[in-house]
Design a protein around this motif. Structure first.
Motif, mmCIF file in Angstrom:
data_model
loop_
_atom_site.group_PDB
_atom_site.id
_atom_site.type_symbol
_atom_site.label_atom_id
_atom_site.label_comp_id
_atom_site.label_asym_id
_atom_site.label_seq_id
_atom_site.Cartn_x
_atom_site.Cartn_y
_atom_site.Cartn_z
ATOM 1 N N PRO A 183 -71.294 9.214 -12.870
ATOM 2 C CA PRO A 183 -72.016 9.782 -13.463
ATOM 3 C C PRO A 183 -72.615 11.394 -12.943
ATOM 4 N N ASP A 184 -72.330 11.505 -11.539
ATOM 5 C CA ASP A 184 -72.999 12.645 -10.831
ATOM 6 C C ASP A 184 -71.706 13.436 -9.940
ATOM 7 N N ASP A 185 -70.677 12.875 -9.726
ATOM 8 C CA ASP A 185 -69.609 13.178 -8.812
ATOM 9 C C ASP A 185 -68.160 13.341 -9.612
ATOM 10 N N CYS A 186 -67.789 14.624 -9.900
ATOM 11 C CA CYS A 186 -66.686 14.475 -10.602
ATOM 12 C C CYS A 186 -65.676 13.991 -9.990
ATOM 13 N N VAL A 208 -60.177 15.945 -9.496
ATOM 14 C CA VAL A 208 -61.310 15.341 -10.149
ATOM 15 C C VAL A 208 -60.999 14.214 -10.918
ATOM 16 N N TYR A 209 -61.667 13.365 -11.442
ATOM 17 C CA TYR A 209 -61.288 12.300 -12.343
ATOM 18 C C TYR A 209 -61.470 12.590 -13.622
ATOM 19 N N ASP A 217 -56.922 14.653 -11.704
ATOM 20 C CA ASP A 217 -56.488 15.807 -12.531
ATOM 21 C C ASP A 217 -56.949 16.912 -11.758
ATOM 22 N N GLU A 218 -56.432 18.051 -12.224
ATOM 23 C CA GLU A 218 -56.708 19.606 -11.664
ATOM 24 C C GLU A 218 -58.259 19.610 -12.561
ATOM 25 N N PRO A 219 -59.019 20.133 -11.819
ATOM 26 C CA PRO A 219 -60.470 20.406 -12.245
ATOM 27 C C PRO A 219 -60.477 21.281 -13.575
ATOM 28 N N GLU A 220 -59.748 22.193 -13.793
ATOM 29 C CA GLU A 220 -59.642 22.944 -15.023
ATOM 30 C C GLU A 220 -59.212 22.170 -16.332
ATOM 31 N N ASN A 221 -58.746 21.111 -16.090
ATOM 32 C CA ASN A 221 -58.401 20.134 -17.088
ATOM 33 C C ASN A 221 -59.322 19.267 -17.605
ATOM 34 N N PRO A 223 -63.343 19.092 -18.728
ATOM 35 C CA PRO A 223 -64.830 19.761 -19.327
ATOM 36 C C PRO A 223 -65.820 19.320 -18.266
ATOM 37 N N GLY A 224 -66.379 20.421 -17.822
ATOM 38 C CA GLY A 224 -67.804 20.094 -16.791
ATOM 39 C C GLY A 224 -67.336 19.985 -15.473
#
Length: 235
Positions: A183-186, A208-209, A217-221, A223-224
């Motif tokens: 919930p708090d850590d991508c 990030v998950y 996955d890559e962060p840009e994929n 949202p948030g």
């Protein structure tokens, strides 16, 4: 359910039980006793010798090889219900076979016994040993009662595996180990082994998950999480 467990080779050691009056169906061959599943007769020139399978194994007349003794879960004994007196050794109820943990509340561990020597086997998360099939199985089909379960285990941060988890993913494939975002850590996520036993996972640096594809996955994929990196802390 097919599930991994180690099966060791058991050497054939038929125990000689003496000569008795037995009418050989054929001049030569091995034939089952009508009452005892681990007893059989070896006929040679119409002379019958009574033999026993190694303790824990039973005689299967359908086997083509000379060694016709096999694990009970592979053999239909029919009305041949009797067995030789057990020769227990430690956790091995008989010299050979697969036996549950002596603590009946421990259902995910069993023992593969070969000639009185045991090998401890642990089922995958969420599965129980099924004595009828000598394999790991789902709790609802294993028939075990009073088992300790990891199903409601809570991690230190309070996460528990949901009881209403999805069985099928977006592609129609069965999900075995369900995953959920932190919930708090991508960069973190939770894994529910077989849907019931929680573990925490983390993505490699820079990733990030992504809940949609159930993997990092890559962060840009995601949202948030577009600006997230492992070197920053989300406020």
């Amino acid at each position: 359910m097919n599930q991994f467990f180690l099966l060791l080779t058991i050497p054939f050691l038929g125990a000689y039980a003496g000569d008795i009056h037995f009418e050989c169906p054929r001049e030569n061959g091995q034939f089952e006793d009508p009452y005892q599943c681990d007893k059989y007769y070896e006929c040679s020139d119409n002379h019958a010798s009574e033999l026993l399978c190694p303790d824990g194994l039973v005689f299967d007349p359908k086997i083509k090889s000379d060694n016709k003794c096999d694990q009970p879960f592979n053999v239909d004994c029919g009305d041949r219900k009797e067995l030789q007196t057990p020769k227990p050794s430690g956790v091995c109820v008989r010299q050979n076979g697969h036996f549950p943990h002596p603590d009946s509340s421990v259902c995910n561990i069993f023992y593969n016994c070969v000639n009185g020597h045991e090998l401890e086997v642990t089922c995958a998360a969420g599965l129980h040993f099924n004595p009828k099939t000598a394999s790991c199985d789902w709790p609802e089909t294993s028939g075990r009662v009073g088992c300790r379960s990891e199903a409601n285990k809570q991690l230190d941060d309070g996460f528990q595996c949901p009881t209403d988890f999805r069985q099928i993913d977006g592609n129609g494939q069965m999900i075995t180990h369900h995953t959920y975002p932190h919930p708090d850590d991508c960069t973190k996520f939770y894994i529910c082994l077989n849907g019931v036993e929680p573990r925490q996972g983390a993505c490699h640096a820079g990733l990030v998950y992504n809940e949609e594809i159930q993997r990092c996955d890559e962060p840009e994929n995601v949202p948030g999480c577009e600006d997230w990196s492992n070197s920053t802390t989300k406020s």
